[in-house]
Design a protein around this motif. Sequence first.
Motif, mmCIF file in Angstrom:
data_model
loop_
_atom_site.group_PDB
_atom_site.id
_atom_site.type_symbol
_atom_site.label_atom_id
_atom_site.label_comp_id
_atom_site.label_asym_id
_atom_site.label_seq_id
_atom_site.Cartn_x
_atom_site.Cartn_y
_atom_site.Cartn_z
ATOM 1 N N VAL A 199 37.323 45.286 31.968
ATOM 2 C CA VAL A 199 38.799 46.070 31.682
ATOM 3 C C VAL A 199 38.827 47.228 32.479
ATOM 4 N N LYS A 200 39.844 47.774 33.169
ATOM 5 C CA LYS A 200 39.126 48.491 34.467
ATOM 6 C C LYS A 200 40.446 49.143 35.067
ATOM 7 N N ILE A 201 40.850 50.405 34.738
ATOM 8 C CA ILE A 201 42.102 51.389 34.426
ATOM 9 C C ILE A 201 42.117 51.431 36.358
ATOM 10 N N ASN B 225 34.441 33.351 39.344
ATOM 11 C CA ASN B 225 35.543 34.797 38.575
ATOM 12 C C ASN B 225 37.058 34.730 39.174
ATOM 13 N N VAL B 226 37.742 34.785 38.418
ATOM 14 C CA VAL B 226 39.135 35.091 38.331
ATOM 15 C C VAL B 226 39.589 36.207 38.146
ATOM 16 N N SER B 227 40.366 36.988 37.976
ATOM 17 C CA SER B 227 40.822 38.109 37.985
ATOM 18 C C SER B 227 42.461 38.844 37.899
ATOM 19 N N MET B 228 43.000 39.694 37.674
ATOM 20 C CA MET B 228 44.758 40.170 37.874
ATOM 21 C C MET B 228 44.273 41.896 37.890
ATOM 22 N N THR B 229 45.273 41.583 38.444
ATOM 23 C CA THR B 229 45.866 43.681 38.636
ATOM 24 C C THR B 229 47.222 43.163 38.304
ATOM 25 N N THR B 230 47.696 43.972 36.983
ATOM 26 C CA THR B 230 48.465 44.282 36.230
ATOM 27 C C THR B 230 49.334 45.547 35.403
ATOM 28 N N ASN B 231 50.638 45.357 34.946
ATOM 29 C CA ASN B 231 50.839 46.983 34.701
ATOM 30 C C ASN B 231 50.268 46.236 33.403
ATOM 31 N N ASN C 109 45.787 48.074 44.242
ATOM 32 C CA ASN C 109 45.466 46.904 43.373
ATOM 33 C C ASN C 109 44.154 46.601 43.399
ATOM 34 N N PRO C 110 43.357 47.779 44.149
ATOM 35 C CA PRO C 110 41.804 47.404 44.199
ATOM 36 C C PRO C 110 41.111 46.586 43.455
ATOM 37 N N SER C 111 40.103 46.091 43.504
ATOM 38 C CA SER C 111 39.381 45.703 42.513
ATOM 39 C C SER C 111 38.154 45.885 42.097
ATOM 40 N N VAL D 187 40.545 41.599 34.455
ATOM 41 C CA VAL D 187 41.675 42.430 34.800
ATOM 42 C C VAL D 187 41.588 44.418 34.838
ATOM 43 N N ASN D 188 42.138 44.903 36.000
ATOM 44 C CA ASN D 188 42.778 45.702 36.430
ATOM 45 C C ASN D 188 43.956 46.338 35.585
ATOM 46 N N ILE D 189 44.371 47.462 34.968
ATOM 47 C CA ILE D 189 45.408 48.336 34.496
ATOM 48 C C ILE D 189 45.851 49.521 35.439
ATOM 49 N N SER D 190 47.242 48.710 35.632
ATOM 50 C CA SER D 190 47.716 50.249 36.407
ATOM 51 C C SER D 190 47.850 51.312 35.846
#
Length: 374
Positions: A154-156, A90-96, A372-374, A115-118
């Motif tokens: 998709v996480k917020i 798995n490859v994921s990212m935390t981003t605005n 930026n937790p997973s 993706v996790n979006i802040s």
Amino acid sequence: MKDGLGRTIEYLRISLTDRCNFRCIYCMPEEGVCSLPHDEILRIEEMAHVVCIAADLGIKSVRLTGGEPLVRKGVVDLVREIANTPGIENVSMTTNGVLLPKMADDLKRAGLSRVNISLDTLDPDQFKYITRRGELQQTLDGIEAALQAGFDPVKINAVTVRSLNQDFLEFAKLSIDRPLHVRFIEYMPVGDTSVDAGTGWGKEDVIPSEELFDIINERAAAAGLPALRPAGATKPLGWGPARYFEFPDALGTVGFISPLSRHFCSECNRLRVTADGKVRPCLFSDTEYDARAALREGDDAAVRDVLLTALGANPSGHGHQPLDLLDAQDLVMGHRAHALLGHAVDAAEIAAIRQRYAQIIDSATMRIFQVNPS
């Protein structure tokens, strides 16, 4: 692979850059921070090579963070190389989320799956206040782009702050009609937030997750909505400490991450690599090990040794770590102290900082935490 306490470590977080297109009030001063020199930042190919070596040791999942990772040139190519690394699942990212409308499709094709979006507020004016230079609609467009590109989940990520008076029910309702996973993260008042970070937030602004759970259910009942229940089949894939709930028949979930009211060190499963090639066994500690020198010497065995040394140094918990070691904003985003201060922090400066904050530090509750937790 196992650390010295028997915990399975199979998750690697890599900071791609210390730069960001926001200036969030809890992260950095309005003028920004002293950026690391270009030659100190790992090159894209060096980051990919760290992943390759880590995968041989048993790392299966990689998350790309920042700063804001999407401002890093070559990020799509890096995602592609990591996704094609044997052993990486798995490859994921935390981003605005601001750059996702332009980049989401390319990232998805390259192999980014999640993706996790802040997003800390749904109020446009408050969003400008927090980010100093952002527009709420940009992040909302990024969320939509992530869904349209097919990222799953998709996480917020929303940091909860009492004095912001956030509309938690509206946040939670985002999970009803779309497969969005909204996670509320307890605010951690690190350092002198009122003076140095400029937020004006303190310990009184912490909302324990259990209290927030009750607040959401009370507001849901007043709005004629059912109460949250433990999540079933909709619970998202993830490697972090969130506890998930759902509204009946909702497409997404509501999660709670509780670094203060519910420590989760016993569940730790990760190592972290900073943008300049330092390996951190624990975000809450200043301990780090240099992998960059070995990478640039082409010594894979030495890089492997650095990773294993960091693994062996993974502590049982962070309760003993004083937060007054480092400045608040930078740590909340997972940067190292000298990225903010402009220099490495030596023992004398640590002592001076501790003395300065002696009257405002409650070491039992104020801890360092990465938003930026997973």
